[in-house]
Design an enzyme around this catalytic site. Structure first.
Site, mmCIF file in Angstrom:
data_model
loop_
_atom_site.group_PDB
_atom_site.id
_atom_site.type_symbol
_atom_site.label_atom_id
_atom_site.label_comp_id
_atom_site.label_asym_id
_atom_site.label_seq_id
_atom_site.Cartn_x
_atom_site.Cartn_y
_atom_site.Cartn_z
ATOM 1 N N THR A 34 0.829 -1.208 0.000
ATOM 2 C CA THR A 34 0.000 0.000 0.000
ATOM 3 C C THR A 34 0.861 1.256 0.000
ATOM 4 O O THR A 34 0.390 2.319 -0.415
ATOM 5 C CB THR A 34 -0.905 0.036 1.243
ATOM 6 O OG1 THR A 34 -0.092 -0.194 2.401
ATOM 7 C CG2 THR A 34 -1.983 -1.026 1.188
ATOM 8 N N ASP A 169 9.840 1.240 7.079
ATOM 9 C CA ASP A 169 10.797 0.535 7.943
ATOM 10 C C ASP A 169 11.555 1.507 8.837
ATOM 11 O O ASP A 169 11.680 1.309 10.048
ATOM 12 C CB ASP A 169 11.778 -0.276 7.096
ATOM 13 C CG ASP A 169 11.084 -1.356 6.289
ATOM 14 O OD1 ASP A 169 9.878 -1.583 6.502
ATOM 15 O OD2 ASP A 169 11.746 -1.975 5.435
#
Length: 383
Positions: A34, A169
């Site tokens: 996404t 991340d």
């Protein structure tokens, strides 16, 4: 992690002690593929990461020792000084990205070690980048905002490591909070913390211990599929920039203009963006049954529509369902790595025993099991 190993090696190599810093790896509860479609992701920092001891050395050279690899490197801070070792490029890249923003830094000595499982999709590279970005910001008193530290980690991947990753991340590694997940809007970069304290449940990763070679080329192909659909829809709706801006009715309007494959890819992404929002509401309501149901729906979509699963991951998902696991799905880009599982505590031991036995029987190897504890982000370790 045994910090004593780091301290002993640091003293052996460099004499005087330095300062300890650490940053975590991450999980993503829901929201796969996404990020590059302008949607939402739902990561949390974990209790495993990278820890480094660092001391400024007054020179313009960096001396680094990777304890896990038993390898050392020395490099300067100019663009032409880029080191050959791939692990050292993460540290070098952070130094360069800080300098590109007009900040002045000097050389330092460091020893670092990690306990993020490699290949499990928990992002050890982002933990490494975040550790050094946070540490250098602190040691040189640069006053860089945390979000900019995360962006420097992402830029390091792009410019020095050849990985066109999103921001999730590094964001999760820098901003993690114990007992909380984060819903990050990948378009605006706004974010919100959500309490994650599922009483009576455990979160566990089951590592398939396989990584199929398709991953990077398939990732690029799926990205291109999404871009083609956006282009087709933007012909009629000029405000559409990402699949985030598209609903199913708009997608159906261009069904005859795009390939069947591209249509399926877009269908998955549109549904997945909505699932992330549904999970946000479910977490507020402490409705972990709905969270689990959405995780299963994500796996189904990634397997059948986005086609980034594999036989091993589908089997782990199937066993989880048969064992009564509340939610299970492939975590990460796909084609191997882990499933993330939300398991009732009463079923946990039986599930782990069964999934190990059946996976070994079918594939000739045991999966690895990692319990997940949601933890804090980048920080200095006070001694």
């Amino acid at each position: 992690m045994d910090i004593l190993d780091i301290r002993n090696k640091f003293t052996e190599l460099y004499g005087e002690p330095g300062v300890l810093y650490t940053s975590p790896g991450r999980i993503n509860l829901i929201g796969e593929h996404t990020d590059y479609n302008g949607g939402f992701v739902f990561p949390g920092a974990v209790d495993k990461g990278i820890t480094a001891e660092i001391r400024l050395n007054g020179s313009d050279r960096v001396r680094a020792f990777a304890l896990d690899l038993n390898e050392s490197v020395e490099f300067g801070l100019k663009e032409e000084d880029v080191p050959a070792q791939s692990w050292a490029r993460y540290i070098f890249g952070i130094c360069r990205e800080i300098q590109k923003k007009g900040h002045s830094i000097g050389g330092f000595d460091t020893v670092f070690k990690g306990d993020v499982p490699l290949g499990a999709g928990m992002s050890s590279s982002a933990a490494l980048e975040s550790t050094f970005a946070f540490a250098l910001n602190d040691l040189f008193k640069l006053n860089i905002r945390p979000f900019d530290l995360a962006l420097m980690g992402q830029a390091t991947e792009h410019n020095y490591c050849g990985v066109k990753c999103g921001i999730m991340d590094q964001f999760a590694s820098v901003f993690g909070k114990e007992g909380q997940l984060m819903c990050l809007d990948c378009r605006s970069l706004d974010y919100q913390y959500y309490p994650f304290d599922p009483k009576g449940y455990k979160l566990v990763l089951v590592d398939s211990v396989v990584k199929h070679e398709l991953a990077s080329s398939a990732y690029n192909k799926r990205r291109e599929s999404c871009e083609r659909v956006v282009e087709a829809i933007a012909g009629k709706y000029p405000d559409v920039k990402f699949l985030r801006d598209v609903d199913m009715d708009m997608l159906k309007e261009v069904k005859n203009q795009v390939s069947e494959e591209d249509y399926k890819r877009a269908e998955y992404v549109i549904e997945e963006i909505q699932r992330v929002l549904d999970v946000a509401d479910a977490l507020v309501a402490k409705d972990y049954e709905t969270v689990g149901q959405k995780m299963y729906e994500t796996h189904e979509g990634m397997s059948k529509l986005y086609e980034v699963s594999c036989e091993e991951l589908d089997y782990l998902n199937h066993v989880a369902k048969q064992c009564g696991v509340t939610g299970s799905r492939v975590m990460g880009g796909g084609f191997g790595g882990c499933t993330i599982n939300l398991v009732k505590e009463g079923l946990y031991d039986g599930f782990i025993r069964e999934v190990k036995r059946r996976y070994l029987e079918k594939f000739g190897r045991e999966p690895k099991i990692y319990d997940v504890v949601i933890s804090n982000g980048s920080r200095k370790i006070e001694q």
